[in-house]
Design a protein around this motif. Structure first.
Motif, PDB file in Angstrom:
ATOM      1  N   ASP A 115      10.105  40.129 -17.651  1.00 56.82           N
ATOM      2  CA  ASP A 115      10.722  39.278 -16.710  1.00 56.82           C
ATOM      3  C   ASP A 115       9.480  38.144 -16.102  1.00 56.82           C
ATOM      4  OD1 ASP A 115       8.731  40.618 -15.364  1.00 56.82           O
ATOM      5  OD2 ASP A 115      10.094  41.915 -14.095  1.00 56.82           O
ATOM      6  N   ASP A 116       9.818  37.464 -15.027  1.00 57.80           N
ATOM      7  CA  ASP A 116       9.131  36.286 -14.755  1.00 57.80           C
ATOM      8  C   ASP A 116       7.605  36.789 -14.259  1.00 57.80           C
ATOM      9  OD1 ASP A 116      10.887  34.421 -14.951  1.00 57.80           O
ATOM     10  OD2 ASP A 116      11.485  34.483 -12.794  1.00 57.80           O
ATOM     11  N   ASP A 137      16.633  35.314 -25.826  1.00 56.09           N
ATOM     12  CA  ASP A 137      16.206  34.529 -24.798  1.00 56.09           C
ATOM     13  C   ASP A 137      15.015  34.418 -23.849  1.00 56.09           C
ATOM     14  OD1 ASP A 137      19.079  33.656 -25.305  1.00 56.09           O
ATOM     15  OD2 ASP A 137      19.902  34.931 -24.072  1.00 56.09           O
ATOM     16  N   ASN A 138      14.556  35.588 -23.897  1.00 56.60           N
ATOM     17  CA  ASN A 138      13.136  35.852 -23.163  1.00 56.60           C
ATOM     18  C   ASN A 138      12.003  35.537 -23.878  1.00 56.60           C
ATOM     19  OD1 ASN A 138      14.263  36.923 -20.906  1.00 56.60           O
ATOM     20  ND2 ASN A 138      14.369  38.935 -21.699  1.00 56.60           N
ATOM     21  N   ARG A 182      12.188  32.443 -25.336  1.00 52.24           N
ATOM     22  CA  ARG A 182      12.144  31.018 -25.081  1.00 52.24           C
ATOM     23  C   ARG A 182      11.445  31.139 -23.777  1.00 52.24           C
ATOM     24  NH1 ARG A 182      15.478  26.723 -26.486  1.00 52.24           N
ATOM     25  NH2 ARG A 182      17.163  28.228 -27.210  1.00 52.24           N
ATOM     26  N   LYS A 183      11.731  31.950 -22.712  1.00 54.69           N
ATOM     27  CA  LYS A 183      11.391  31.921 -21.446  1.00 54.69           C
ATOM     28  C   LYS A 183       9.974  32.082 -21.562  1.00 54.69           C
ATOM     29  CE  LYS A 183      13.270  33.833 -18.089  1.00 54.69           C
ATOM     30  NZ  LYS A 183      13.687  34.972 -17.218  1.00 54.69           N
ATOM     31  N   THR A 204       7.856  29.015 -23.072  1.00 56.08           N
ATOM     32  CA  THR A 204       7.973  27.709 -22.075  1.00 56.08           C
ATOM     33  C   THR A 204       7.298  28.067 -20.846  1.00 56.08           C
ATOM     34  OG1 THR A 204      10.214  28.438 -21.261  1.00 56.08           O
ATOM     35  CG2 THR A 204      10.407  26.655 -22.969  1.00 56.08           C
ATOM     36  N   GLY A 205       7.114  29.396 -20.396  1.00 55.72           N
ATOM     37  CA  GLY A 205       6.383  29.754 -19.215  1.00 55.72           C
ATOM     38  C   GLY A 205       4.819  29.915 -19.745  1.00 55.72           C
ATOM     39  N   TYR A 223      14.715  29.024 -30.811  1.00 56.72           N
ATOM     40  CA  TYR A 223      14.332  29.393 -29.382  1.00 56.72           C
ATOM     41  C   TYR A 223      13.204  28.799 -28.608  1.00 56.72           C
ATOM     42  CZ  TYR A 223      18.253  32.594 -30.084  1.00 56.72           C
ATOM     43  OH  TYR A 223      19.852  32.913 -30.356  1.00 56.72           O
TER      44      TYR A 223
END
Length: 433
Positions: free
Chosen positions: A282-283, A332-333, A335-336, A339-340, A368
């Motif tokens: 998660d974030d 998907d994560n 990619r997150k 990019t994070g 991704y």
């Protein structure tokens, strides 16, 4: 008089015998100089592609790299002409299981002895090296088969990549790293099981004693294990802190298998060097990974194999069901996380899919979020840093091992070229041409 002649003859032969090793050594040294003419060369440090470069190799190491127009080629050197190809540093996969057979999943794997698995490893190591992966980190094997394989490769008994090895993965009773397929009356517990901080410390010491270079732990449940959930945390923060403290004290890095958000968070807080899979990150997990400099190793290709071939390979129906839920979320994560700003290293989980197909993951890393160059860097300089080998491998630079591959196209433009490696050199020795 005859005895005198014999003494003279013996003296002459002795002198020749003393000289011959020197001559042989000189000849060997001269023969070991190799020059590679590269039409293109991927400079992974700068993130650029250079044209018309010459690499000079002496023995196992790179001596110099530079433009061919100004290169000084030693007399008598062997010249390898790759002027029509693109040359790269050998690739690195930081999450492999070389002693595993992808077509023996679930209950089918119970019939495989540790000795047989080690023999699978011999074949897998060769396939992996021939595919252009000159270094790997093997994160879990029964019977210390990966340690034996590493040593056999290092001693020249078999052909394979350089290896960092973990021995048994460490985890809780009934968890992802335990043996959960057998009935209770057999009283079988996995060799890597350790509950509580001090048991876990002792298990780290055991792995180090028997040759592990890196410590692998299971912080969460898994996809291919029976009776647990990938998102469920298994080791506590306290247990992981004990493991990391002991491992780092002994000079070993720690890789944490962790799918779930809480297990990822606590693994990073405990100080692990890498989080494997990181499917449900998660974030907060991304922020912590970025701030702590923890590498994420996300295996985003093998979902295809599990869903397409898993049933035929004997994977449990519950494992395939888990993968259907988690596979796309992990991508998907990825990619997150990228990019994070999280650090990423290439890791494919080979052994879940057939060895030698490692490079198929590059296409997914690009799909991704990464550029082709960034994906290559994840499998070279980033991976070398994670392994603790950035002074040895990961780039074509003077002083590093001559681990070099080549492809006919330009992988910086199309990473699919890396699935078609045409030349492989490891430590100055040509493996494939």
């Amino acid at each position: 008089m005859k005895f005198k002649h014999l003494l003279i003859t013996a003296s002459v032969l002795g002198a020749l015998g003393a000289a011959l090793p020197s001559f042989a050594a000189d000849a060997k040294a001269q023969a070991s100089v190799v020059v590679i003419r590269a039409g293109k060369l991927v400079d992974v440090v700068a993130g650029t592609v250079l044209k018309d470069q010459t690499i000079v190799i002496t023995g196992e190491r790179i001596t110099s790299v530079g433009p061919s127009a100004s290169a000084r080629v030693p007399g008598g050197a062997q010249v390898i002409d790759l002027s029509s190809q693109t040359v790269l540093p050998g690739l690195i996969d930081t999450h492999t299981h070389l002693t595993a057979n992808a077509y023996l999943g679930g209950y089918n794997a119970l019939g495989v002895s540790d000795t047989r698995a080690a023999l699978y490893g011999v074949r897998s190591a060769r396939k992996t090296l021939e595919a252009g992966f000159t270094s790997v980190r093997n994160v879990g094997a029964g019977g210390f088969g990966d340690v034996a394989l590493r040593d056999a490769i290092d001693e020249g008994d078999f052909i394979g990549p350089r290896m960092r090895t973990a021995g048994y993965a460490i985890g809780i009773q009934g968890g992802h790293c335990d043996e959960n397929l057998l009935p209770p009356d057999m009283k079988i517990t996995g060799r890597g099981v350790a509950d509580g901080p001090w048991e876990a410390r002792a298990k780290v010491r055991e792995m180090a004693k028997y040759g592990a270079d890196v410590i692998k732990i299971c912080a969460s449940g898994g996809v291919l294990s029976k009776g647990d959930e990938p998102g469920a945390q298994q080791y506590t923060l306290e247990e992981m802190q004990a493991i990391v403290g002991e491992a780092h004290k002994l000079g070993r890095k720690v890789a944490a298998h962790a799918h779930g958000a809480s297990s990822i968070r606590d693994a990073i807080l405990a100080g692990v060097d890498s989080v494997e899979h990181a499917s449900l990150i998660d974030d907060e997990g991304i922020r912590l990974a970025r701030e702590k400099g923890t590498y994420l190793v996300m295996d985003i290709y093998n979902d295809d194999f599990i869903l397409q071939e898993g049933e035929k390979a004997g994977m449990l129906p519950e494992s395939i069901a888990k993968e259907k839920v988690i596979g796309q979320l992990q991508r998907d994560n990825f990619r997150k996380a990228f990019t994070g700003g999280a650090k990423m290293a290439f890791g494919s989980d080979s052994g879940v899919y057939p060895h030698g197909d490692n490079a198929r993951q590059f296409a997914y890393m690009i799909k991704y979020g990464m550029t082709s160059m960034q994906a290559i860097q994840a499998a070279t300089i980033n991976a070398a840093d994670l392994l603790g080998w950035k002074d040895r491998v990961g780039s074509i630079s003077a002083g590093k091992f001559a681990d070099i591959i080549a492809v006919k196209g330009d992988p910086a433009e199309n990473a699919a070229e890396l699935t078609k490696v045409s030349f492989v050199m490891k430590g100055g020795e040509v493996i494939r041409r």
